[in-house]
Write a protein that holds these residues in place. Structure first.
Motif, PDB file in Angstrom:
ATOM      1  N   UNK A 157       0.829  -1.220   0.000  1.00 15.93           N
ATOM      2  CA  UNK A 157       0.000   0.000   0.000  1.00 15.93           C
ATOM      3  C   UNK A 157       0.862   1.267   0.000  1.00 15.93           C
ATOM      4  N   UNK A 158       0.308   2.373  -0.493  1.00 21.09           N
ATOM      5  CA  UNK A 158       1.054   3.651  -0.448  1.00 21.09           C
ATOM      6  C   UNK A 158       1.011   4.238   0.966  1.00 21.09           C
ATOM      7  N   UNK A 159       1.722   3.593   1.881  1.00 23.90           N
ATOM      8  CA  UNK A 159       1.608   3.933   3.307  1.00 23.90           C
ATOM      9  C   UNK A 159       2.010   5.387   3.589  1.00 23.90           C
ATOM     10  N   UNK A 160       3.086   5.855   2.928  1.00 19.21           N
ATOM     11  CA  UNK A 160       3.557   7.220   3.218  1.00 19.21           C
ATOM     12  C   UNK A 160       2.442   8.233   2.914  1.00 19.21           C
ATOM     13  N   UNK A 161       1.768   8.024   1.786  1.00 16.14           N
ATOM     14  CA  UNK A 161       0.714   8.975   1.400  1.00 16.14           C
ATOM     15  C   UNK A 161      -0.506   8.852   2.318  1.00 16.14           C
ATOM     16  N   UNK A 162      -0.889   7.622   2.623  1.00 16.09           N
ATOM     17  CA  UNK A 162      -2.063   7.405   3.484  1.00 16.09           C
ATOM     18  C   UNK A 162      -1.803   7.977   4.880  1.00 16.09           C
ATOM     19  N   UNK A 163      -0.571   7.808   5.361  1.00 19.88           N
ATOM     20  CA  UNK A 163      -0.219   8.310   6.694  1.00 19.88           C
ATOM     21  C   UNK A 163      -0.183   9.843   6.684  1.00 19.88           C
ATOM     22  N   UNK A 164       0.322  10.413   5.604  1.00 20.35           N
ATOM     23  CA  UNK A 164       0.376  11.886   5.518  1.00 20.35           C
ATOM     24  C   UNK A 164      -1.041  12.478   5.548  1.00 20.35           C
ATOM     25  N   UNK A 165      -1.940  11.880   4.769  1.00 22.72           N
ATOM     26  CA  UNK A 165      -3.332  12.353   4.741  1.00 22.72           C
ATOM     27  C   UNK A 165      -3.941  12.269   6.147  1.00 22.72           C
ATOM     28  N   UNK A 166      -3.630  11.171   6.825  1.00 27.03           N
ATOM     29  CA  UNK A 166      -4.183  10.945   8.170  1.00 27.03           C
ATOM     30  C   UNK A 166      -3.663  11.989   9.156  1.00 27.03           C
ATOM     31  N   UNK A 167      -2.353  12.254   9.083  1.00 20.88           N
ATOM     32  CA  UNK A 167      -1.778  13.234  10.014  1.00 20.88           C
ATOM     33  C   UNK A 167      -2.296  14.647   9.748  1.00 20.88           C
ATOM     34  N   UNK A 168      -2.599  14.943   8.480  1.00 19.27           N
ATOM     35  CA  UNK A 168      -3.160  16.273   8.166  1.00 19.27           C
ATOM     36  C   UNK A 168      -4.476  16.483   8.915  1.00 19.27           C
ATOM     37  N   UNK A 169      -5.173  15.355   9.190  1.00 12.88           N
ATOM     38  CA  UNK A 169      -6.444  15.451   9.933  1.00 12.88           C
ATOM     39  C   UNK A 169      -6.229  15.367  11.436  1.00 12.88           C
ATOM     40  N   UNK A 170      -4.958  15.222  11.850  1.00  9.18           N
ATOM     41  CA  UNK A 170      -4.669  15.101  13.282  1.00  9.18           C
ATOM     42  C   UNK A 170      -5.096  13.772  13.868  1.00  9.18           C
ATOM     43  N   UNK A 171      -5.134  12.718  13.019  1.00  8.03           N
ATOM     44  CA  UNK A 171      -5.581  11.391  13.462  1.00  8.03           C
ATOM     45  C   UNK A 171      -4.375  10.449  13.511  1.00  8.03           C
ATOM     46  N   UNK A 172      -4.409   9.481  14.431  1.00  9.49           N
ATOM     47  CA  UNK A 172      -3.310   8.510  14.567  1.00  9.49           C
ATOM     48  C   UNK A 172      -3.324   7.505  13.416  1.00  9.49           C
ATOM     49  N   UNK A 173      -2.119   7.081  13.007  1.00  5.91           N
ATOM     50  CA  UNK A 173      -2.017   6.106  11.914  1.00  5.91           C
ATOM     51  C   UNK A 173      -1.227   4.897  12.390  1.00  5.91           C
ATOM     52  N   UNK A 174      -1.841   3.716  12.274  1.00  3.03           N
ATOM     53  CA  UNK A 174      -1.176   2.443  12.595  1.00  3.03           C
ATOM     54  C   UNK A 174      -1.031   1.629  11.322  1.00  3.03           C
ATOM     55  N   UNK A 175       0.105   0.935  11.182  1.00  2.69           N
ATOM     56  CA  UNK A 175       0.211  -0.002  10.073  1.00  2.69           C
ATOM     57  C   UNK A 175       0.632  -1.376  10.566  1.00  2.69           C
ATOM     58  N   UNK A 176      -0.065  -2.398  10.066  1.00  3.42           N
ATOM     59  CA  UNK A 176       0.318  -3.781  10.310  1.00  3.42           C
ATOM     60  C   UNK A 176       1.394  -4.101   9.271  1.00  3.42           C
ATOM     61  N   UNK A 177       2.653  -4.095   9.741  1.00  2.00           N
ATOM     62  CA  UNK A 177       3.783  -4.320   8.824  1.00  2.00           C
ATOM     63  C   UNK A 177       4.355  -5.720   9.011  1.00  2.00           C
ATOM     64  N   UNK A 178       3.514  -6.651   9.460  1.00  2.00           N
ATOM     65  CA  UNK A 178       3.991  -8.006   9.746  1.00  2.00           C
ATOM     66  C   UNK A 178       4.594  -8.655   8.492  1.00  2.00           C
ATOM     67  N   UNK A 179       3.976  -8.436   7.339  1.00  2.00           N
ATOM     68  CA  UNK A 179       4.497  -9.074   6.118  1.00  2.00           C
ATOM     69  C   UNK A 179       5.660  -8.309   5.498  1.00  2.00           C
ATOM     70  N   UNK A 180       5.739  -7.028   5.738  1.00  2.00           N
ATOM     71  CA  UNK A 180       6.739  -6.231   5.010  1.00  2.00           C
ATOM     72  C   UNK A 180       8.003  -5.940   5.819  1.00  2.00           C
ATOM     73  N   UNK A 181       7.956  -6.118   7.138  1.00  2.00           N
ATOM     74  CA  UNK A 181       9.115  -5.777   7.966  1.00  2.00           C
ATOM     75  C   UNK A 181      10.337  -6.579   7.546  1.00  2.00           C
ATOM     76  N   UNK A 182      11.414  -5.873   7.326  1.00  2.00           N
ATOM     77  CA  UNK A 182      12.668  -6.539   6.951  1.00  2.00           C
ATOM     78  C   UNK A 182      12.748  -6.865   5.472  1.00  2.00           C
ATOM     79  N   UNK A 183      11.658  -6.608   4.748  1.00  2.00           N
ATOM     80  CA  UNK A 183      11.663  -6.889   3.302  1.00  2.00           C
ATOM     81  C   UNK A 183      11.560  -5.593   2.507  1.00  2.00           C
ATOM     82  N   UNK A 184      10.791  -4.668   3.036  1.00  2.00           N
ATOM     83  CA  UNK A 184      10.552  -3.377   2.385  1.00  2.00           C
ATOM     84  C   UNK A 184      10.896  -2.307   3.419  1.00  2.00           C
TER      85      UNK A 184
END
Ligand code: PLP
Length: 392
Positions: A157-184
């Motif tokens: 997913x485009x996490x950087x963009x989704x997280x940026x949009x979320x922070x612009x609203x002052x909302x917390x952003x969590x990502x489940x990175x279980x599959x991507x950690x250490x790979x991406x």
């Protein structure tokens, strides 16, 4: 007898021997409780701190922002339930329609407690549209949780963009990175995430150890109560050996990430092009390149109803793959909710083969697989009504 081929690394990975070696002292002579004040305890605490620094380095984070848990599932639950105080605080959260059950089941629980949840749609490649997220916010939205990469189809997913949009609203952003950690790569100093879930057994570490990275200042309530370990967010005597193993696995993954990703992409593409040559009915599910390096989700037009048979035939021939998510093996004959959300009809949503590569896989194994798989597919009966079709 030929050595078995293990191509199911999204389910779990074999322990790297260097990780096993690193865990040995913590399992044997250095067995202290990290909360104890004597030398044995202090030694165990040092082990923990070293592992914390190594896991944090994967995210370019501070070591004291890592909360060790017993799994990726627990890290996901802590993030969601922790923000909503286990359902005692009302509000709204946004997630996607293709999350792992560790998120969807926690959302289901929160809904029963009165929290309102919006499930964002995905396109036929499994991608979330940032515009859909923009429109989903409400005045009482408190959390967005979107997975970094999908376990079934491998789409990133485009996490950087989704997280940026979320922070612009002052909302917390969590990502489940279980599959991507250490790979991406994920650099939490550059990407506006607030919490990241990880799990050791997906990166050649031990099972039963996970972590939640929580940005300093984020207010979370624990879901497990007791002695106050892990800054009070995860009470229980720490699984020191497992955590040491996680630290070593994180260090190895971090050191090798670019080279290993390139190697896996090469092997992955070799499988795809080899199959498309010998079996023209092969098609790839998920995004063609925004996908995990060693991840292929395949289907064979006209034979989508036969995935389980194919999996068992491959197993007999010495190859371990998956028909979707290992987490749903007990519901193997049911259509995958992820594929349904991507717009597949129920027959096709049952018919995928997940081939996921890891550190110890070789080009020789890929070549053997390219011989074995076409034989197995050709033995299957076509699903008449779907023969010749691609997908809806
Ligand atoms: N999240 C995702 C995306 C996963 O793929 C998995 C496991 O498959 C989990 C969470 C759960 O992790 P664990 O097995 O450590 O509980």
């Amino acid at each position: 007898m030929a050595k078995r081929i293990y191509f199911d690394h999204s389910a779990t990975t074999p322990l790297d021997p260097r990780v096993a070696l690193a865990m040995q002292p913590a399992n044997e002579e250095l067995f202290g409780n990290p909360s104890s004040l004597h030398s044995e305890g202090r030694q165990a605490k040092e082990f923990l701190q070293q592992a914390r620094a190594r896991v944090a380095a994967l995210l370019n984070a501070d070591a004291n922002e890592i909360i060790f848990t017993a799994s990726g599932t627990e890290a996901d639950n802590l993030a969601l339930l922790g923000v909503f105080h286990a359902g005692h605080q009302p509000g709204h959260m946004i997630t996607s329609s293709i999350e792992h059950p560790a998120i969807t089941a926690a959302c289901g629980f929160l809904e029963k407690c009165g929290v309102s949840v919006t499930y964002l749609p995905v396109d036929e490649q499994g991608l979330i549209a940032p515009a859909d997220l923009q429109q989903a916010f409400r005045a009482d939205t408190r959390l967005v949780s979107i997975m970094s990469a999908n376990n079934v189809v491998g789409t990133i997913q485009p996490i950087a963009e989704l997280a940026r949009i979320t922070h612009e609203r002052g909302v917390l952003f969590h990502t489940d990175a279980v599959q991507s950690t250490g790979k991406v790569p994920l650099d939490v100093r550059r990407v506006a995430v607030d919490m990241v879930s990880m799990s050791a057994h997906k990166l050649h570490g031990p099972k039963g150890v996970g972590a939640l990275w929580v940005r300093k200042g984020v207010q979370l309530r624990p879901v497990i109560f007791g002695g106050g370990q892990e800054r009070g967010l995860r009470s229980a005597t720490e699984n020191v050996a497992g955590i040491v193993g996680f630290g070593k696995a994180a260090q190895l993954a971090f050191e090798q990430m670019p080279e290993e990703a390139a190697r896996l992409v090469h092997l992955r593409e070799r499988i795809l092009s080899g199959l498309q040559e010998s079996l023209p009915q092969t098609y790839l599910i998920g995004h063609p390149y925004k996908r995990l390096p060693g991840h292929l989700c395949l289907a064979f037009a006209g034979q989508e109803g036969e995935a389980i048979k194919l999996l068992l035939a491959l197993d007999e021939a010495g190859v371990a793959v998956s028909s979707g998510s290992a987490c749903s093996a007990h519901r193997a004959s049911e259509p995958s909710p992820v594929l349904l959300a991507m717009g597949f009809d129920p027959i096709r949503a049952r018919g995928t083969l997940r081939v996921t590569l890891g550190r110890f896989n070789t080009a020789h194994e890929v070549d053997r697989f390219l011989q074995i798989l076409p034989q197995a597919v050709n033995l299957l009966r076509p699903v008449a009504s779907y023969a010749g079709l691609a997908r809806v």
